[in-house]
Motif scaffolding. Structure first.
Motif, mmCIF file in Angstrom:
data_model
loop_
_atom_site.group_PDB
_atom_site.id
_atom_site.type_symbol
_atom_site.label_atom_id
_atom_site.label_comp_id
_atom_site.label_asym_id
_atom_site.label_seq_id
_atom_site.Cartn_x
_atom_site.Cartn_y
_atom_site.Cartn_z
ATOM 1 N N LEU A 119 10.083 -2.015 -8.233
ATOM 2 C CA LEU A 119 10.874 -1.504 -9.353
ATOM 3 C C LEU A 119 10.106 -0.463 -10.158
ATOM 4 C CD1 LEU A 119 12.754 -4.691 -10.582
ATOM 5 C CD2 LEU A 119 13.613 -2.801 -9.180
ATOM 6 N N SER A 120 8.809 -0.617 -10.265
ATOM 7 C CA SER A 120 7.988 0.384 -10.942
ATOM 8 C C SER A 120 8.063 1.721 -10.206
ATOM 9 C CB SER A 120 6.543 -0.107 -11.031
ATOM 10 O OG SER A 120 5.717 0.887 -11.557
ATOM 11 N N GLU A 121 7.943 1.677 -8.891
ATOM 12 C CA GLU A 121 8.035 2.904 -8.093
ATOM 13 C C GLU A 121 9.448 3.484 -8.144
ATOM 14 O OE1 GLU A 121 6.750 6.103 -5.876
ATOM 15 O OE2 GLU A 121 5.610 4.569 -6.947
ATOM 16 N N TYR A 122 10.457 2.633 -8.146
ATOM 17 C CA TYR A 122 11.841 3.100 -8.263
ATOM 18 C C TYR A 122 12.029 3.845 -9.592
ATOM 19 C CZ TYR A 122 16.823 3.023 -9.268
ATOM 20 O OH TYR A 122 18.097 3.393 -9.622
ATOM 21 N N GLU A 123 11.585 3.249 -10.694
ATOM 22 C CA GLU A 123 11.720 3.882 -12.012
ATOM 23 C C GLU A 123 10.960 5.211 -12.055
ATOM 24 O OE1 GLU A 123 13.695 3.094 -14.401
ATOM 25 O OE2 GLU A 123 14.323 1.119 -13.704
ATOM 26 N N ARG A 124 9.756 5.239 -11.489
ATOM 27 C CA ARG A 124 8.971 6.474 -11.450
ATOM 28 C C ARG A 124 9.724 7.548 -10.668
ATOM 29 N NH1 ARG A 124 6.321 9.637 -8.630
ATOM 30 N NH2 ARG A 124 6.534 8.487 -6.704
ATOM 31 N N HIS A 125 10.298 7.158 -9.537
ATOM 32 C CA HIS A 125 11.039 8.104 -8.702
ATOM 33 C C HIS A 125 12.262 8.653 -9.438
ATOM 34 C CE1 HIS A 125 12.318 9.887 -4.894
ATOM 35 N NE2 HIS A 125 13.541 9.546 -5.261
ATOM 36 N N VAL A 126 13.007 7.775 -10.097
ATOM 37 C CA VAL A 126 14.205 8.198 -10.829
ATOM 38 C C VAL A 126 13.821 9.164 -11.953
ATOM 39 C CG1 VAL A 126 16.026 7.389 -12.400
ATOM 40 C CG2 VAL A 126 15.605 6.191 -10.246
ATOM 41 N N GLN A 127 12.752 8.860 -12.675
ATOM 42 C CA GLN A 127 12.319 9.737 -13.768
ATOM 43 C C GLN A 127 11.841 11.086 -13.248
ATOM 44 O OE1 GLN A 127 9.461 7.501 -16.023
ATOM 45 N NE2 GLN A 127 11.023 6.169 -16.899
ATOM 46 N N SER A 128 11.126 11.082 -12.129
ATOM 47 C CA SER A 128 10.573 12.334 -11.616
ATOM 48 C C SER A 128 11.627 13.232 -10.978
ATOM 49 C CB SER A 128 9.450 12.063 -10.616
ATOM 50 O OG SER A 128 9.967 11.531 -9.414
ATOM 51 N N VAL A 179 14.678 0.835 0.026
ATOM 52 C CA VAL A 179 13.229 0.946 -0.130
ATOM 53 C C VAL A 179 12.550 0.520 1.159
ATOM 54 C CG1 VAL A 179 11.226 0.103 -1.426
ATOM 55 C CG2 VAL A 179 13.397 0.463 -2.597
ATOM 56 N N THR A 180 11.479 1.228 1.504
ATOM 57 C CA THR A 180 10.598 0.852 2.611
ATOM 58 C C THR A 180 9.219 0.613 2.020
ATOM 59 O OG1 THR A 180 11.828 2.159 4.218
ATOM 60 C CG2 THR A 180 9.535 1.645 4.777
ATOM 61 N N ILE A 181 8.607 -0.519 2.369
ATOM 62 C CA ILE A 181 7.258 -0.803 1.888
ATOM 63 C C ILE A 181 6.307 -0.969 3.066
ATOM 64 C CG2 ILE A 181 8.030 -1.859 -0.262
ATOM 65 C CD1 ILE A 181 7.378 -4.615 0.975
ATOM 66 N N LEU A 236 14.823 -2.855 2.226
ATOM 67 C CA LEU A 236 14.921 -3.609 0.987
ATOM 68 C C LEU A 236 15.886 -2.832 0.115
ATOM 69 C CD1 LEU A 236 11.660 -3.842 1.898
ATOM 70 C CD2 LEU A 236 11.728 -5.352 -0.050
ATOM 71 N N LYS A 237 16.534 -3.489 -0.834
ATOM 72 C CA LYS A 237 17.519 -2.810 -1.671
ATOM 73 C C LYS A 237 17.194 -3.034 -3.142
ATOM 74 C CE LYS A 237 21.104 -3.591 1.698
ATOM 75 N NZ LYS A 237 21.149 -4.866 2.369
ATOM 76 N N VAL A 238 17.379 -1.986 -3.937
ATOM 77 C CA VAL A 238 17.335 -2.114 -5.386
ATOM 78 C C VAL A 238 18.786 -2.253 -5.824
ATOM 79 C CG1 VAL A 238 16.742 -1.030 -7.582
ATOM 80 C CG2 VAL A 238 15.245 -0.707 -5.593
ATOM 81 N N ILE A 239 19.092 -3.378 -6.465
ATOM 82 C CA ILE A 239 20.455 -3.712 -6.865
ATOM 83 C C ILE A 239 20.504 -3.826 -8.394
ATOM 84 C CG2 ILE A 239 22.317 -5.427 -6.685
ATOM 85 C CD1 ILE A 239 21.765 -4.498 -3.935
ATOM 86 N N HIS A 240 21.590 -3.302 -8.982
ATOM 87 C CA HIS A 240 21.792 -3.490 -10.421
ATOM 88 C C HIS A 240 22.750 -4.656 -10.596
ATOM 89 C CE1 HIS A 240 23.244 -2.813 -14.498
ATOM 90 N NE2 HIS A 240 22.031 -2.323 -14.693
ATOM 91 N N GLY A 241 22.227 -5.774 -11.073
ATOM 92 C CA GLY A 241 23.033 -6.971 -11.289
ATOM 93 C C GLY A 241 23.324 -7.183 -12.760
ATOM 94 N N THR A 272 0.802 -1.213 0.000
ATOM 95 C CA THR A 272 0.000 0.000 0.000
ATOM 96 C C THR A 272 0.842 1.273 0.000
ATOM 97 O OG1 THR A 272 -0.228 -0.223 2.397
ATOM 98 C CG2 THR A 272 -2.013 -1.083 1.051
ATOM 99 N N ASP A 273 2.160 1.154 0.201
ATOM 100 C CA ASP A 273 3.035 2.314 0.127
ATOM 101 C C ASP A 273 4.449 1.852 -0.169
ATOM 102 O OD1 ASP A 273 3.638 5.077 0.298
ATOM 103 O OD2 ASP A 273 4.409 4.796 2.331
ATOM 104 N N VAL A 274 5.130 2.613 -1.005
ATOM 105 C CA VAL A 274 6.535 2.349 -1.335
ATOM 106 C C VAL A 274 7.288 3.662 -1.230
ATOM 107 C CG1 VAL A 274 8.169 1.570 -3.096
ATOM 108 C CG2 VAL A 274 5.898 0.508 -2.953
ATOM 109 N N LYS A 275 8.349 3.679 -0.435
ATOM 110 C CA LYS A 275 9.214 4.857 -0.316
ATOM 111 C C LYS A 275 10.592 4.468 -0.822
ATOM 112 C CE LYS A 275 6.692 7.012 3.368
ATOM 113 N NZ LYS A 275 6.297 6.715 4.702
ATOM 114 N N VAL A 276 11.110 5.263 -1.744
ATOM 115 C CA VAL A 276 12.386 4.985 -2.388
ATOM 116 C C VAL A 276 13.412 6.008 -1.916
ATOM 117 C CG1 VAL A 276 13.586 4.868 -4.606
ATOM 118 C CG2 VAL A 276 11.225 4.030 -4.412
ATOM 119 N N TYR A 277 14.584 5.519 -1.510
ATOM 120 C CA TYR A 277 15.678 6.370 -1.045
ATOM 121 C C TYR A 277 16.922 6.053 -1.887
ATOM 122 C CZ TYR A 277 12.457 6.624 2.873
ATOM 123 O OH TYR A 277 11.341 6.792 3.649
ATOM 124 N N PRO A 278 17.080 6.749 -3.028
ATOM 125 C CA PRO A 278 18.213 6.456 -3.920
ATOM 126 C C PRO A 278 19.556 6.740 -3.260
ATOM 127 C CG PRO A 278 16.579 7.831 -5.015
ATOM 128 C CD PRO A 278 16.217 7.791 -3.563
#
Length: 98
Positions: free
Chosen positions: A76-85, A20-22, A33-38, A4-10
């Motif tokens: 990942l959708s929220e991460y991409e949205r955050h990066v674009q915005s 990320v906090t969900i 949680l971590k977004v990792i580029h593998g 119900t909520d996603v907070k992204v901290y690049p």
């Protein structure tokens, strides 16, 4: 279970792209949680604790592939949205050592 909520901290690190906090169903929070580029693109790493023997053990994780896939798509959708915005702007730059 719904996210119900996603907070992204690049962050500015080589492979680690964000923390990320969900929130699940407006009543349960999972942090770190971590977004990792593998090698095959972005993926989500679950929060983990380092054990005395140096290995890591997940603190929280999905019990099946469907739940993992749903979480990964949403985060990942929220991460991409955050990066674009924000134009890729980070909140927590990495510390450089001399």
């Amino acid at each position: 279970m719904n996210i119900t909520d996603v907070k992204v901290y690049p962050v500015e690190e080589d492979k680690l792209k964000a923390y990320v906090t969900i929130t699940l169903d407006h009543c349960f929070v999972i942090r770190d949680l971590k977004v990792i580029h593998g090698a095959s693109g972005l993926f989500i790493a679950m929060p983990a604790k380092r054990r005395k023997d140096g290995t890591y053990k997940d603190i929280a994780h999905p019990l099946n592939a469907d739940t993992r896939n749903q979480m990964e798509r949403t985060i990942l959708s929220e991460y991409e949205r955050h990066v674009q915005s924000t134009g890729g702007e980070t909140l927590f730059p990495s510390v450089e050592h001399d």
